[in-house]
Design a protein around this motif. Structure first.
Motif, PDB file in Angstrom:
ATOM      1  N   ILE A 113      38.379  66.039  80.942  1.00 43.88           N
ATOM      2  CA  ILE A 113      37.281  66.334  81.868  1.00 43.88           C
ATOM      3  C   ILE A 113      37.222  67.830  82.163  1.00 43.88           C
ATOM      4  CG2 ILE A 113      36.437  65.982  84.224  1.00 43.88           C
ATOM      5  CD1 ILE A 113      37.371  63.101  84.026  1.00 43.88           C
ATOM      6  N   TRP A 114      38.376  68.469  82.303  1.00 42.55           N
ATOM      7  CA  TRP A 114      38.383  69.918  82.538  1.00 42.55           C
ATOM      8  C   TRP A 114      37.765  70.663  81.360  1.00 42.55           C
ATOM      9  CZ3 TRP A 114      38.322  72.261  86.855  1.00 42.55           C
ATOM     10  CH2 TRP A 114      39.031  71.807  87.950  1.00 42.55           C
ATOM     11  N   LYS A 115      38.047  70.236  80.124  1.00 36.46           N
ATOM     12  CA  LYS A 115      37.473  70.907  78.953  1.00 36.46           C
ATOM     13  C   LYS A 115      35.956  70.793  78.950  1.00 36.46           C
ATOM     14  CE  LYS A 115      41.410  70.501  75.862  1.00 36.46           C
ATOM     15  NZ  LYS A 115      41.952  69.884  74.648  1.00 36.46           N
ATOM     16  N   ARG A 116      35.444  69.587  79.167  1.00 33.98           N
ATOM     17  CA  ARG A 116      33.991  69.385  79.224  1.00 33.98           C
ATOM     18  C   ARG A 116      33.377  70.177  80.369  1.00 33.98           C
ATOM     19  NH1 ARG A 116      32.676  63.257  79.469  1.00 33.98           N
ATOM     20  NH2 ARG A 116      30.560  64.072  79.595  1.00 33.98           N
ATOM     21  N   CYS A 117      34.070  70.205  81.483  1.00 34.80           N
ATOM     22  CA  CYS A 117      33.588  70.912  82.668  1.00 34.80           C
ATOM     23  C   CYS A 117      33.551  72.425  82.428  1.00 34.80           C
ATOM     24  CB  CYS A 117      34.480  70.575  83.851  1.00 34.80           C
ATOM     25  SG  CYS A 117      33.951  71.328  85.382  1.00 34.80           S
ATOM     26  N   TYR A 176      17.775  69.669  86.260  1.00 31.89           N
ATOM     27  CA  TYR A 176      17.472  69.976  87.651  1.00 31.89           C
ATOM     28  C   TYR A 176      18.276  69.085  88.596  1.00 31.89           C
ATOM     29  CZ  TYR A 176      15.023  70.787  91.973  1.00 31.89           C
ATOM     30  OH  TYR A 176      14.738  71.113  93.269  1.00 31.89           O
ATOM     31  N   LYS A 177      18.274  67.794  88.312  1.00 28.48           N
ATOM     32  CA  LYS A 177      18.935  66.840  89.210  1.00 28.48           C
ATOM     33  C   LYS A 177      20.439  67.063  89.273  1.00 28.48           C
ATOM     34  CE  LYS A 177      19.378  62.675  87.751  1.00 28.48           C
ATOM     35  NZ  LYS A 177      19.133  61.329  87.276  1.00 28.48           N
ATOM     36  N   MET A 178      21.053  67.360  88.164  1.00 28.93           N
ATOM     37  CA  MET A 178      22.509  67.421  88.115  1.00 28.93           C
ATOM     38  C   MET A 178      23.075  68.796  88.443  1.00 28.93           C
ATOM     39  SD  MET A 178      23.450  65.029  84.943  1.00 28.93           S
ATOM     40  CE  MET A 178      25.182  65.142  85.316  1.00 28.93           C
ATOM     41  N   SER A 179      22.265  69.836  88.406  1.00 29.50           N
ATOM     42  CA  SER A 179      22.882  71.150  88.523  1.00 29.50           C
ATOM     43  C   SER A 179      22.352  72.004  89.658  1.00 29.50           C
ATOM     44  CB  SER A 179      22.716  71.911  87.214  1.00 29.50           C
ATOM     45  OG  SER A 179      21.355  72.108  86.938  1.00 29.50           O
ATOM     46  N   ILE A 180      21.483  71.519  90.504  1.00 29.99           N
ATOM     47  CA  ILE A 180      20.925  72.361  91.557  1.00 29.99           C
ATOM     48  C   ILE A 180      22.004  72.829  92.542  1.00 29.99           C
ATOM     49  CG2 ILE A 180      20.228  70.490  93.107  1.00 29.99           C
ATOM     50  CD1 ILE A 180      18.187  73.630  92.406  1.00 29.99           C
ATOM     51  N   ILE A 181      22.938  71.977  92.886  1.00 26.22           N
ATOM     52  CA  ILE A 181      24.001  72.382  93.814  1.00 26.22           C
ATOM     53  C   ILE A 181      24.960  73.355  93.127  1.00 26.22           C
ATOM     54  CG2 ILE A 181      25.975  71.567  95.167  1.00 26.22           C
ATOM     55  CD1 ILE A 181      24.343  69.020  95.695  1.00 26.22           C
ATOM     56  N   SER A 182      25.305  73.060  91.899  1.00 25.62           N
ATOM     57  CA  SER A 182      26.180  73.951  91.148  1.00 25.62           C
ATOM     58  C   SER A 182      25.539  75.322  90.979  1.00 25.62           C
ATOM     59  CB  SER A 182      26.490  73.338  89.780  1.00 25.62           C
ATOM     60  OG  SER A 182      27.236  74.222  88.999  1.00 25.62           O
ATOM     61  N   LEU A 183      24.259  75.341  90.668  1.00 28.00           N
ATOM     62  CA  LEU A 183      23.545  76.610  90.529  1.00 28.00           C
ATOM     63  C   LEU A 183      23.517  77.376  91.838  1.00 28.00           C
ATOM     64  CD1 LEU A 183      20.441  75.571  88.419  1.00 28.00           C
ATOM     65  CD2 LEU A 183      22.301  77.055  87.730  1.00 28.00           C
ATOM     66  N   SER A 184      23.285  76.666  92.921  1.00 30.34           N
ATOM     67  CA  SER A 184      23.255  77.326  94.225  1.00 30.34           C
ATOM     68  C   SER A 184      24.596  77.967  94.545  1.00 30.34           C
ATOM     69  CB  SER A 184      22.887  76.320  95.322  1.00 30.34           C
ATOM     70  OG  SER A 184      21.603  75.810  95.094  1.00 30.34           O
ATOM     71  N   ILE A 185      25.674  77.239  94.285  1.00 27.91           N
ATOM     72  CA  ILE A 185      27.015  77.785  94.512  1.00 27.91           C
ATOM     73  C   ILE A 185      27.224  79.034  93.661  1.00 27.91           C
ATOM     74  CG2 ILE A 185      29.494  77.374  94.183  1.00 27.91           C
ATOM     75  CD1 ILE A 185      28.870  74.371  94.772  1.00 27.91           C
ATOM     76  N   MET A 186      26.853  78.942  92.391  1.00 27.82           N
ATOM     77  CA  MET A 186      27.064  80.048  91.462  1.00 27.82           C
ATOM     78  C   MET A 186      26.215  81.263  91.845  1.00 27.82           C
ATOM     79  SD  MET A 186      26.878  79.931  87.330  1.00 27.82           S
ATOM     80  CE  MET A 186      28.133  78.669  87.247  1.00 27.82           C
ATOM     81  N   LEU A 200      33.083  75.629  89.528  1.00 32.70           N
ATOM     82  CA  LEU A 200      33.870  74.759  88.656  1.00 32.70           C
ATOM     83  C   LEU A 200      34.378  73.480  89.336  1.00 32.70           C
ATOM     84  CD1 LEU A 200      34.801  74.788  85.699  1.00 32.70           C
ATOM     85  CD2 LEU A 200      36.887  75.902  86.457  1.00 32.70           C
ATOM     86  N   PRO A 201      34.949  73.531  90.533  1.00 29.85           N
ATOM     87  CA  PRO A 201      35.425  72.281  91.156  1.00 29.85           C
ATOM     88  C   PRO A 201      34.296  71.273  91.422  1.00 29.85           C
ATOM     89  CG  PRO A 201      36.356  74.163  92.288  1.00 29.85           C
ATOM     90  CD  PRO A 201      35.342  74.686  91.321  1.00 29.85           C
ATOM     91  N   TYR A 202      33.135  71.759  91.848  1.00 35.93           N
ATOM     92  CA  TYR A 202      32.012  70.841  92.073  1.00 35.93           C
ATOM     93  C   TYR A 202      31.594  70.192  90.756  1.00 35.93           C
ATOM     94  CZ  TYR A 202      27.399  69.015  92.928  1.00 35.93           C
ATOM     95  OH  TYR A 202      26.321  68.181  92.991  1.00 35.93           O
TER      96      TYR A 202
END
Length: 146
Positions: free
Chosen positions: A8-12, A78-88, A131-133
């Protein structure tokens, strides 16, 4: 929640790196071109541009490598990455602001090696904070957005 699964870490790591490339194009571009504008304007515009460039980059990635159509790729990205994008995006902006404040005499210009190092540091911070999210979402849903 198990945080030690290597697969999972590799894919992440790969997924977050793809997101980082797209996000940083917009964020750093705005930072360089609007260096003399008020910080809040730069933050808002870089957030919008980072979101747009990241979504376009991920949609292109999905269409090219995962053979998805535009609508399906847009929805998933859009659905899966909006929070990750905001953090980044927010962490990159904060890092750039703290490391090289706009009010300093060393303003952000692409021709300076020092500023390219600042940009790289900001990108690493954005990558590490999102990364953790991304790991949590990947383990929870067993899918990534790209």
């Amino acid at each position: 929640m198990i945080w030690t699964e290597i697969g999972i870490w590799k894919r992440c790591l790969i997924s977050t790196f793809i997101c980082l490339i797209g996000c940083s194009i917009g964020v750093m571009g705005v930072m360089f071109y609007l260096v003399n504008y008020p910080w809040l304007v730069v933050l808002l515009l870089s957030f919008i541009c980072g979101l747009i460039t990241c979504l376009l980059f991920m949609i292109g990635w999905d269409m090219l490598f995962n053979k998805m159509n535009f609508i399906a790729s847009f929805r998933m990205s859009y659905k899966m990455s909006i929070i990750s994008l905001s953090i980044m995006i927010l962490s990159e902006n904060a890092a750039m602001r703290l490391i090289a404040p706009i009010s300093s005499t060393d303003q952000m210009h692409m021709h300076s090696n020092h500023n390219l190092q600042i940009m790289a540091i900001a990108m690493v911070i954005g990558f590490l904070l999102s990364l953790p999210y991304n790991y949590y979402i990947l383990q929870k849903n067993d899918q990534v957005c790209h």
